[in-house]
Design an enzyme around this catalytic site. Structure first.
Site, PDB file in Angstrom:
ATOM      1  N   HIS A 120      67.066  25.732  -5.888  1.00 29.38           N
ATOM      2  CA  HIS A 120      68.117  25.410  -7.387  1.00 29.38           C
ATOM      3  C   HIS A 120      68.676  26.875  -8.639  1.00 29.38           C
ATOM      4  CE1 HIS A 120      66.036  21.215  -6.895  1.00 29.38           C
ATOM      5  NE2 HIS A 120      66.780  21.441  -5.861  1.00 29.38           N
ATOM      6  N   ALA A 233      47.529  22.101  -9.794  1.00 26.24           N
ATOM      7  CA  ALA A 233      47.935  23.082  -8.992  1.00 26.24           C
ATOM      8  C   ALA A 233      46.853  24.429  -9.686  1.00 26.24           C
ATOM      9  CB  ALA A 233      49.229  22.925  -9.337  1.00 26.24           C
TER      10      ALA A 233
END
Ligand SMILES: [Zn+2]
Length: 247
Positions: A120, A233
């Protein structure tokens, strides 16, 4: 050690070519809010009003004042967390070759990864709407809005707005990386948004093992992923990389 962490360490040790697909979940610990979902930026701002290319073209000052200025403040001060740093360590160990990210915060590069495909685009850079010259976002002076290029043109984030297409090179290169890897780490993304959703499928179809690191089950779990390591994460990647370094 957790069985799944051990399994991931063994899989990484055996892998020759690892790719990672990352999403908003890896950057939350760096203070970057997600766009979608609960607590996301799109809960506060209508993306069609502030993040559509037509809105930017119609009134760049408004888009800057409401959305871009706030995002600049967030991204300017964000630092890579253990998740980003762990993936950078895997590149330093010649494990990870390519990271495909849906994020626009530039934190993988800040951590030290050198081959980052930004699906993106990036918010870490602005580009002139007239001459395309690029400026590092954190160096852009926003005492006047919208900020301008030396040529007088208006600066815009070098990111993909709604109504714009994913850069063709990012599409092509991410398909190559997915098809060529033998292990893919899917980190902090449910990969439900097309076309990024295709990436783990391409990897799987080409024989790669898919290791998912997410705080909860996703549509990939059991369907595409070989296993899910449930957790944040930063913590999960830190455990895996620390164990791998001890081997
Ligand atoms: Zn210019």
């Amino acid at each position: 050690m957790d069985d799944l962490i051990r399994r991931a360490v063994e899989d990484l040790a055996a892998a020759k070519n690892v790719a990672a697909l990352t999403g908003a979940g890896i950057s939350i610990e760096s203070g970057i809010p997600p766009f979608r979902g609960k607590g996301g930026i799109w809960e506060r701002f209508d993306p069609m009003e502030f993040a559509h290319i037509d809105a930017l073209m119609r009134d760049p000052a408004k888009v800057w004042r409401i959305l871009v200025k706030e995002m600049k403040e967030i991204v300017d001060s964000a630092k890579p967390n253990d998740g980003h740093k762990g993936l950078a360590k895997l590149e330093a160990r010649d494990k990870i070759k390519t990271i495909i990210t849906q994020n626009i915060d530039g934190l993988h590069q800040a951590a030290g990864n050198t081959d980052v495909i930004e699906y993106h685009g990036t918010f870490a850079w602005q580009r002139c709407m007239d001459c395309n010259q690029k400026y590092e976002t954190r160096k852009v002076d926003i005492s006047e809005i919208p900020p301008r290029c030396e040529c007088g043109g208006i600066l815009r984030p070098d990111a993909v707005f709604f109504g714009e297409v994913i850069p063709a090179e990012a599409m092509w290169r991410s398909r190559q990386a997915a098809a060529g890897c033998d292990l893919m780490l899917v980190v902090g993304t449910s990969a439900v948004v097309q076309p990024a959703a295709m990436i783990p499928v391409i990897a799987k179809d080409n024989g790669a093992r898919i290791v998912e690191i997410n705080p909860e089950r996703t549509p990939l779990t059991d369907e595409i992923s070989d296993y899910l390591i449930m957790g944040g994460a930063g913590e999960v990647i830190n455990q895996i990389v620390t164990a791998l370094e001890k081997m």
